[in-house]
Design a protein around this motif. Structure first.
Motif, short mmCIF file in Angstrom:
data_model
loop_
_atom_site.label_atom_id
_atom_site.label_comp_id
_atom_site.label_asym_id
_atom_site.label_seq_id
_atom_site.Cartn_x
_atom_site.Cartn_y
_atom_site.Cartn_z
N ILE A 1 -17.93 29.36 50.87
CA ILE A 1 -16.67 29.54 50.20
C ILE A 1 -16.22 29.59 51.66
CG2 ILE A 1 -15.01 30.78 49.14
CD1 ILE A 1 -17.06 31.10 46.91
N GLN A 2 -14.77 29.03 52.07
CA GLN A 2 -14.10 29.38 53.13
C GLN A 2 -12.50 28.83 52.74
OE1 GLN A 2 -16.19 27.13 55.96
NE2 GLN A 2 -14.61 25.60 56.13
N SER A 3 -11.66 29.31 53.22
CA SER A 3 -10.18 29.40 53.22
C SER A 3 -9.81 27.90 53.29
CB SER A 3 -9.28 30.20 54.02
OG SER A 3 -7.94 30.09 53.58
N GLY A 4 -9.18 27.29 52.44
CA GLY A 4 -8.35 25.98 52.28
C GLY A 4 -9.70 24.94 52.07
N ALA A 5 -10.87 25.26 51.64
CA ALA A 5 -12.06 24.27 51.36
C ALA A 5 -12.50 24.26 50.23
CB ALA A 5 -13.12 24.77 52.28
N SER A 6 -13.34 23.20 49.76
CA SER A 6 -13.88 23.07 48.47
C SER A 6 -15.34 22.58 48.51
CB SER A 6 -13.04 22.07 47.47
OG SER A 6 -13.66 22.00 46.10
N ASN A 7 -16.02 22.61 47.55
CA ASN A 7 -17.34 21.86 47.55
C ASN A 7 -17.36 20.55 46.52
OD1 ASN A 7 -17.04 23.20 44.93
ND2 ASN A 7 -19.51 23.52 45.10
N ILE A 8 -16.18 20.13 46.24
CA ILE A 8 -16.01 19.10 45.22
C ILE A 8 -16.64 17.74 45.54
CG2 ILE A 8 -13.94 18.30 46.22
CD1 ILE A 8 -12.95 17.64 43.35
N LEU A 9 -16.78 17.33 46.69
CA LEU A 9 -17.59 16.28 47.02
C LEU A 9 -19.08 16.38 47.02
CD1 LEU A 9 -15.69 14.66 49.90
CD2 LEU A 9 -15.33 14.26 47.77
N ASN A 10 -19.47 17.71 47.20
CA ASN A 10 -21.08 17.94 47.08
C ASN A 10 -21.46 17.99 45.47
OD1 ASN A 10 -20.74 18.73 49.52
ND2 ASN A 10 -20.76 20.79 49.28
N ILE A 11 -20.66 18.32 44.72
CA ILE A 11 -20.87 18.17 43.24
C ILE A 11 -20.94 16.79 42.76
CG2 ILE A 11 -20.11 19.04 41.12
CD1 ILE A 11 -21.47 21.16 42.93
N LEU A 12 -19.79 16.10 43.07
CA LEU A 12 -19.39 14.78 42.16
C LEU A 12 -20.49 13.97 43.09
CD1 LEU A 12 -15.72 14.72 42.53
CD2 LEU A 12 -17.29 15.13 40.57
N ASP A 13 -20.84 13.92 44.35
CA ASP A 13 -22.12 13.08 44.89
C ASP A 13 -23.24 13.09 43.95
OD1 ASP A 13 -20.47 12.35 47.04
OD2 ASP A 13 -21.45 13.76 48.54
N GLN A 14 -23.54 14.00 43.39
CA GLN A 14 -24.56 14.22 42.27
C GLN A 14 -24.60 13.05 41.23
OE1 GLN A 14 -26.20 18.16 41.08
NE2 GLN A 14 -24.14 18.70 42.34
N TYR A 15 -23.47 12.87 40.87
CA TYR A 15 -23.31 11.66 39.62
C TYR A 15 -22.42 10.58 40.01
CZ TYR A 15 -24.21 16.32 38.06
OH TYR A 15 -24.86 17.74 37.70
N LEU A 16 -21.97 10.40 41.10
CA LEU A 16 -21.09 9.06 41.32
C LEU A 16 -21.56 8.70 42.79
CD1 LEU A 16 -17.62 10.65 40.57
CD2 LEU A 16 -19.09 9.35 39.18
N SER A 17 -21.27 7.24 42.83
CA SER A 17 -21.50 6.77 44.21
C SER A 17 -20.43 6.56 44.82
CB SER A 17 -21.93 5.19 43.84
OG SER A 17 -23.29 5.43 43.14
N ARG A 18 -20.27 6.96 46.22
CA ARG A 18 -19.35 7.04 47.22
C ARG A 18 -19.07 5.50 47.47
NH1 ARG A 18 -18.22 11.53 51.15
NH2 ARG A 18 -18.98 13.27 50.23
N LYS A 19 -17.62 5.30 47.80
CA LYS A 19 -17.01 4.04 48.41
C LYS A 19 -17.62 4.10 49.76
CE LYS A 19 -12.96 3.70 45.60
NZ LYS A 19 -11.54 3.74 45.74
N THR A 20 -17.84 3.13 50.36
CA THR A 20 -18.32 2.89 51.65
C THR A 20 -17.54 3.00 52.68
OG1 THR A 20 -18.37 0.31 51.40
CG2 THR A 20 -20.48 1.78 51.12
N ALA A 21 -16.14 2.53 52.51
CA ALA A 21 -15.11 2.55 53.56
C ALA A 21 -14.65 3.84 53.96
CB ALA A 21 -13.72 1.67 52.96
N ASN A 22 -14.67 4.88 52.83
CA ASN A 22 -14.06 6.09 52.96
C ASN A 22 -14.77 7.13 53.90
OD1 ASN A 22 -11.66 5.34 51.66
ND2 ASN A 22 -12.68 6.09 49.78
N VAL A 23 -14.56 7.08 55.31
CA VAL A 23 -15.32 7.96 56.19
C VAL A 23 -14.85 9.23 57.01
CG1 VAL A 23 -17.26 6.31 56.85
CG2 VAL A 23 -15.03 6.26 58.08
N LEU A 24 -13.38 9.44 56.52
CA LEU A 24 -12.72 10.29 56.82
C LEU A 24 -13.25 11.67 56.95
CD1 LEU A 24 -8.95 10.42 55.43
CD2 LEU A 24 -9.79 10.17 57.73
#
Length: 175
Positions: free
Chosen positions: A152-175
């Motif tokens: 946990i740190q200010s202005g941040a989240s773990n949302i992608l870490n959790i969603l990565d377990q269940y959803l497949s990432r798009k390949t074009a989004n590398v930001l």
């Protein structure tokens, strides 16, 4: 196999502000198809995380989805956990509850607006700011590093870490 993600959000159905940021994140970073069902449970406030009404709605949505697995994900603001003993205790209790029920926990430090907008937002402005975020496609300016934090740190989240377990990432989004 089909999967249902039940997202338990702090907001209410009328305002539905948290869902804007979460759904924009999902649309921007993940491939969606008809094998993924996204459902929401509106808790109205995070203090209702273990209420009978919330538990009943989770159970009903889980039971109604008969063609695959259901995963429950709580989406919670940390608030001022590092300054307020009350906020720290509440967050700890929610985290413990999620662990005991085998639910995932997405956290936003200090709140979802700070993570996605970089600022705190008055309650009276939350709906307007969320609509502007969607309309102006501001998700495109959010860096994945701030959404992939382990601690946990200010202005941040773990949302992608959790969603990565269940959803497949798009390949074009590398930001």
């Amino acid at each position: 196999m089909p999967v249902q993600l039940i997202l338990c959000v702090e907001t209410n159905k009328r305002a539905d502000t948290d869902s804007v940021y979460i759904s924009e994140t999902i649309r921007h970073w993940y491939q969606l198809n008809n094998r993924i069902k996204l459902s929401k449970v509106y808790m109205n406030t995070k203090s209702r995380y273990c209420s009978k009404a919330v538990e009943k709605e989770i159970a009903e949505k889980s039971k109604a989805f008969t063609i695959g697995d259901t995963k429950v994900i709580y989406c919670i603001d940390t608030d001022q956990y590092e300054k307020s003993i009350e906020h720290k205790k509440e967050f700890h209790n929610i985290r413990q509850y999620c662990e005991e029920h085998h639910y995932d926990l997405i956290w936003f430090c200090h709140d979802i607006e700070e993570v996605f907008l970089g600022k705190r937002v008055l309650d009276s402005q939350k709906k307007q700011e969320a609509a502007l975020f969607r309309r102006k496609r501001k998700i495109e300016a959010v860096h994945s590093d701030s959404l992939s934090c382990r601690g946990i740190q200010s202005g941040a989240s773990n949302i992608l870490n959790i969603l990565d377990q269940y959803l497949s990432r798009k390949t074009a989004n590398v930001l």
